[in-house]
Write a protein that holds these residues in place. Structure first.
Motif, mmCIF file in Angstrom:
data_model
loop_
_atom_site.group_PDB
_atom_site.id
_atom_site.type_symbol
_atom_site.label_atom_id
_atom_site.label_comp_id
_atom_site.label_asym_id
_atom_site.label_seq_id
_atom_site.Cartn_x
_atom_site.Cartn_y
_atom_site.Cartn_z
ATOM 1 N N SER A 420 29.291 41.878 23.342
ATOM 2 C CA SER A 420 30.690 41.794 23.544
ATOM 3 C C SER A 420 31.379 40.337 22.513
ATOM 4 C CB SER A 420 32.403 42.299 23.897
ATOM 5 O OG SER A 420 31.807 43.542 24.026
ATOM 6 N N ILE A 421 29.840 39.748 23.505
ATOM 7 C CA ILE A 421 30.890 38.242 23.122
ATOM 8 C C ILE A 421 30.286 37.624 21.984
ATOM 9 C CG2 ILE A 421 29.650 35.487 24.447
ATOM 10 C CD1 ILE A 421 32.456 36.782 25.467
ATOM 11 N N ILE A 422 28.790 38.307 21.600
ATOM 12 C CA ILE A 422 28.147 37.827 20.701
ATOM 13 C C ILE A 422 29.171 38.627 19.319
ATOM 14 C CG2 ILE A 422 26.351 38.799 19.320
ATOM 15 C CD1 ILE A 422 24.207 38.695 21.737
ATOM 16 N N GLU A 423 29.788 39.384 19.816
ATOM 17 C CA GLU A 423 30.086 40.225 18.811
ATOM 18 C C GLU A 423 31.840 39.036 18.331
ATOM 19 O OE1 GLU A 423 32.981 44.297 17.037
ATOM 20 O OE2 GLU A 423 31.617 44.181 18.859
ATOM 21 N N LEU A 424 32.336 38.456 19.279
ATOM 22 C CA LEU A 424 33.557 37.621 19.070
ATOM 23 C C LEU A 424 33.409 36.186 18.110
ATOM 24 C CD1 LEU A 424 35.353 37.985 22.839
ATOM 25 C CD2 LEU A 424 36.190 39.683 20.257
ATOM 26 N N VAL A 425 31.612 35.582 18.657
ATOM 27 C CA VAL A 425 31.362 34.786 18.009
ATOM 28 C C VAL A 425 30.900 35.374 16.507
ATOM 29 C CG1 VAL A 425 29.629 32.856 17.857
ATOM 30 C CG2 VAL A 425 30.440 33.629 20.130
ATOM 31 N N GLU A 426 30.954 36.678 16.192
ATOM 32 C CA GLU A 426 30.553 36.268 14.932
ATOM 33 C C GLU A 426 31.784 37.120 14.295
ATOM 34 O OE1 GLU A 426 27.304 40.010 14.835
ATOM 35 O OE2 GLU A 426 26.203 38.562 14.989
ATOM 36 N N LYS A 427 32.999 37.495 14.824
ATOM 37 C CA LYS A 427 33.739 37.781 13.610
ATOM 38 C C LYS A 427 34.782 36.568 13.804
ATOM 39 C CE LYS A 427 33.846 42.808 14.529
ATOM 40 N NZ LYS A 427 32.892 43.254 13.530
ATOM 41 N N SER A 428 34.390 35.475 14.502
ATOM 42 C CA SER A 428 35.249 33.890 14.382
ATOM 43 C C SER A 428 36.622 34.111 15.434
ATOM 44 C CB SER A 428 35.211 33.731 13.003
ATOM 45 O OG SER A 428 34.364 33.573 12.151
ATOM 46 N N LEU A 429 36.130 34.792 16.188
ATOM 47 C CA LEU A 429 37.023 34.079 17.275
ATOM 48 C C LEU A 429 36.756 34.279 18.726
ATOM 49 C CD1 LEU A 429 38.812 38.834 17.596
ATOM 50 C CD2 LEU A 429 39.793 36.152 17.012
ATOM 51 N N LEU A 430 35.652 33.678 18.675
ATOM 52 C CA LEU A 430 35.697 32.478 19.789
ATOM 53 C C LEU A 430 34.129 31.889 19.237
ATOM 54 C CD1 LEU A 430 35.430 33.014 23.116
ATOM 55 C CD2 LEU A 430 33.128 34.485 22.854
ATOM 56 N N GLY A 431 35.071 30.516 19.651
ATOM 57 C CA GLY A 431 33.803 29.452 19.274
ATOM 58 C C GLY A 431 32.290 29.389 20.129
#
Length: 492
Positions: A420-431
């Motif tokens: 999920s962390i990977i997904e959040l990074v890919e979707k520009s929600l997490l730096g």
């Protein structure tokens, strides 16, 4: 061609050439010089010049001064040809005439096609502060890359950048620029139909397939801009694969909150505007692009806004807490024009309720800060939503281990947290930040506020999550055990 001192101004190619070659100046600076030149020494008032260069935008005189300063710098020894008549306006001094075209210029003009942009290219609203180098980098990248995707968080300015790049490159594509806005379309037929329509293609049998669109454009030298692709990413990825396989002369520019992940793609990460440091002095604060954008938008609504040092300092603080995101800054500036900068600053913890009232003509998700996050949140799978809500409790930067500690439970394993962390990074929600072998993650302040709001909406209060973290550290999935699930990961 117009001779100005030691320079040649080409109205058709929109270039300024000196003895040592082409002189790089911005589009606004070129328009200013061109208007002064065609006025043939006539006095041009400040208001007249602003109306010509910014016909659909309210701007301040300092915008004009910035471009005139850049123009004088580009002219070097001939800078005095632009004369300022205090309180009256400007004029181009000296003797300037239509010059004979060189053979090279004639050849270029004969080979050149009219400037063409096809499709509903969004109008440029105001100045793109701090984006000059970004536009140049993207325009330099496109001739070398078959497909370029501008990736970044919601409201970061991807559409504005794509539109600016399209205008800059329009002359380089014999078959024009095609712009397709994908935000209103949610399925394959609608997306492909919108692209076909933007490209002027028609199919008697109904909607064209991706391969049919690519085949129809196979011999075209054109730029295709696909705007807002994240909610139909699979459809756009399939289309991109077909276009890059069948259309060697076509260039594809896509905006999305995540990459397409296709073979020919070059990803360009769009960063926020620069925000001043907390200890920056007044002049340093004013030099930052986020502050300039804020003041321009606020002063368009409230002339004279923020003229004192204390107000400028608060503007810098607001821009820093909004992480330099242009949409958030524009919404904040609109509120500051009525609440005052002090009132806005004191209410910034309630930003999701305060930052509303975007342009009536904007897409619905760009009218409020919350709507921007709602759009991204809806694209997450259920597990990623849960992880996103829970990591919102982590302030500053954090490691994957911290995310596992706070987000994992009996239903969500540490492996699912990492996915999920990977997904959040890919979707520009997490730096993501790298310090040698160590990886850290960061939620921007506004994103964290939204995550915490969603946590409360789901009935998972701060105390409940904190209790889960404590009990989890005593359970079978302790923080000490999680690194063994990913032996190649490094934890600080």
């Amino acid at each position: 061609m117009i001779q100005i001192g030691r320079f040649e101004l080409d109205p058709e190619l929109r270039t300024l050439n000196g003895r040592s070659g082409r002189v790089r100046i911005g589009a606004r600076a070129f328009d200013i010089l061109m208007y002064l030149a065609t006025s043939r020494g006539r006095l041009v008032t400040k208001d007249e010049l602003i109306r010509h260069v910014w016909p659909d935008t309210i701007v301040e005189e300092n915008n004009l001064q910035v471009h005139l300063s850049a123009l004088r710098k580009a002219l070097g020894a001939d800078r005095n040809l632009i004369v300022t008549l205090t309180g009256r306006g400007y004029q181009l001094a000296g003797h300037f005439t239509r010059a004979q075209e060189t053979t090279a210029a004639q050849t270029a003009r004969n080979a050149r096609v009219p400037r063409r942009i096809i499709g509903d290219l969004p109008a440029q609203v105001g100045e793109l502060y701090g984006r000059e180098n970004v536009i140049q980098e993207i325009t330099d990248l496109l001739p070398r890359a078959r497909a370029v995707t501008l990736v970044g968080a919601g409201g970061i300015g991807k559409t504005c950048l794509a539109s600016a790049v399209a205008r800059c490159l329009a002359d380089q594509f014999a078959d024009g620029v095609h712009f397709a806005g994908l935000a209103p379309h949610a399925n394959t037929p609608a997306v492909l139909g919108a692209v076909a329509h933007a490209c002027g293609l028609a199919c008697s049998g109904g909607t064209m397939s991706a391969v049919q669109i690519a085949a129809a454009l196979a011999e075209k030298r054109c730029l295709l801009v696909l705007d807002n692709a994240e909610h139909v990413i699979d459809v756009v990825a399939d289309l991109a694969e077909a276009l890059t396989r069948f259309s060697p002369e076509l260039r594809l520019l896509t905006t999305s909150r995540e990459p397409l992940r296709v073979a020919a793609e070059s990803v360009y990460q769009v960063k926020p505007l620069e925000a001043p440091a907390s200890d920056a002095q007044c002049q340093e604060v004013l030099a930052h692009s986020s502050v300039r954008l804020f003041l321009q938008r606020a002063r368009a609504l409230q002339p004279g806004f923020g003229d004192d040092a204390a107000s400028i300092a608060l503007v810098g603080e607001v821009c820093r807490r909004l992480d330099g995101v242009p949409l958030a800054i524009e919404l904040a500036a609109a509120r500051a024009a009525t609440l005052g900068i002090d009132g806005l600053h004191r209410r910034l913890d309630d930003r999701l309720n305060i930052l509303t009232g975007g342009r009536r003509t904007a897409l619905p998700r760009h009218r409020t800060l919350r709507a921007t996050f709602d759009w991204s949140y809806a694209l997450l799978d259920p597990v990623a939503r849960t992880v996103f809500r829970r990591v919102g409790q982590l302030g500053g930067t954090f490691h994957i281990e911290d995310a596992c500690t706070i987000a994992a439970n009996d239903e969500i394993t540490p492996t699912l947290v990492m996915t999920s962390i990977i997904e959040l990074v890919e979707k520009s929600l997490l730096g993501v930040e790298f310090e040698g072998p160590v990886t850290r993650y960061r939620l921007p302040e506004s994103t964290r506020a939204y995550a915490r709001e969603k946590l409360r909406d789901e009935g998972e209060g701060d105390d409940q999550v904190a209790g889960q973290r404590v009990s989890g550290s005593r359970g079978s999935r302790s923080a000490r055990q999680w690194p063994s699930l990913a032996p190649n990961m490094v934890f600080a």
